[in-house]
Design an enzyme around this catalytic site. Sequence first.
Site, PDB file in Angstrom:
ATOM      1  N   CYS A  78       1.090  -1.198   0.075  1.00 34.60           N
ATOM      2  CA  CYS A  78      -0.093   0.053  -0.170  1.00 34.60           C
ATOM      3  C   CYS A  78       0.745   1.280   0.006  1.00 34.60           C
ATOM      4  O   CYS A  78       1.411   1.513  -0.948  1.00 34.60           O
ATOM      5  CB  CYS A  78      -1.007   0.055   1.128  1.00 34.60           C
ATOM      6  SG  CYS A  78      -2.279   1.062   1.159  1.00 34.60           S
ATOM      7  N   ASP A  87      -9.612  -3.537  -6.561  1.00 31.48           N
ATOM      8  CA  ASP A  87      -9.144  -2.393  -5.679  1.00 31.48           C
ATOM      9  C   ASP A  87     -10.122  -1.053  -5.723  1.00 31.48           C
ATOM     10  O   ASP A  87      -9.694  -0.292  -7.022  1.00 31.48           O
ATOM     11  CB  ASP A  87      -7.585  -2.239  -5.618  1.00 31.48           C
ATOM     12  CG  ASP A  87      -6.912  -1.518  -4.834  1.00 31.48           C
ATOM     13  OD1 ASP A  87      -7.559  -0.448  -4.070  1.00 31.48           O
ATOM     14  OD2 ASP A  87      -5.867  -1.636  -4.675  1.00 31.48           O
ATOM     15  N   HIS A 129      -8.023  -4.575  -2.803  1.00 30.52           N
ATOM     16  CA  HIS A 129      -7.005  -3.895  -2.128  1.00 30.52           C
ATOM     17  C   HIS A 129      -6.358  -4.717  -0.676  1.00 30.52           C
ATOM     18  O   HIS A 129      -7.267  -5.309  -0.212  1.00 30.52           O
ATOM     19  CB  HIS A 129      -7.006  -2.298  -1.472  1.00 30.52           C
ATOM     20  CG  HIS A 129      -6.013  -1.651  -1.152  1.00 30.52           C
ATOM     21  ND1 HIS A 129      -5.063  -0.992  -2.000  1.00 30.52           N
ATOM     22  CD2 HIS A 129      -5.479  -1.184   0.091  1.00 30.52           C
ATOM     23  CE1 HIS A 129      -4.086  -0.430  -1.272  1.00 30.52           C
ATOM     24  NE2 HIS A 129      -4.532  -0.498  -0.156  1.00 30.52           N
TER      25      HIS A 129
END
Length: 291
Positions: free
Chosen positions: A168, A225, A260
């Site tokens: 991330c 995502d 995600h």
Amino acid sequence: MDNKAEFDSLVPAQGFDRRSFLVTSLGAGFALATMPVAAQTAIRTDATGLLAGEVRVPVGDGEMVAYRAAPEGVAKAPVVLLISEIFGVHEYIRDTARRLAKLGYFVVAPELFARQGDPRKIDSVAEIIEKISSKTPDAEVMKDLDASVAWAAKQGADTTRLAITGFCWGGRITWLYSAHNPGVKAGVAWYGRLVSPVNSYNPRHPIDLVGELKAPVLGLYGGVDTGIPVETVDAMEAALKKGSPAAQASQMHLYDNAPHAFHADYRPSYHKEEAEDGWQRMLAWFRKNGV
């Protein structure tokens, strides 16, 4: 102006004027903002056979706390810089470091938010972003990672075989550092943001740096995502083909059904099949590029 000098010139002055570190110890456990799921589902890796624990890395304005995991008694192990999500170096990152160390890597996971605050103690993701991650200058991060590499070399690790990976927020940093440090041999970016508005803290983003990539990067992304649209992944893939030789050697891999944070085994977003496949792709990428 080269990329390193450009980052240095753009860092906000407050990033280096601040002499104190707000995070001086990593403590234990998972970040508050990830609880209570973490305590019940996370993968656990022991430290048997490892030199693992908290260390202090000298940086330009003091000492930065970090987590080090390395195979015990092994000289000249290849180095992996492990970069956290916005939650900092909590148990998930430390466990990931141990997993890599069990495979023979000297892993350094620096607490790159040390000057801004401790994200592990904040239970609101929005507050972490507002007060900590968005206020951490890219230029400061690049310097801290350089210091982490220098520290690893002094511990006897082989920094001529240097890789970086992150998740991330750390995925974006992986792209940036692979453009910053010519010593990096391979990068693996897990769902790191590729495009975003610029500001004084984040003056450039991965898609802006394809012409300056110094190491090939493998990008691992999720097709569902909601924070990183597939069109930005496609745009990055197209840009890489026109970038530096290292950019042209980079690859983007999209998991169609993954969200995600699909590697985050302590969160509901975890997708075991994609996470394990990504892990094997990462290891193969390291080996392919001499790490």
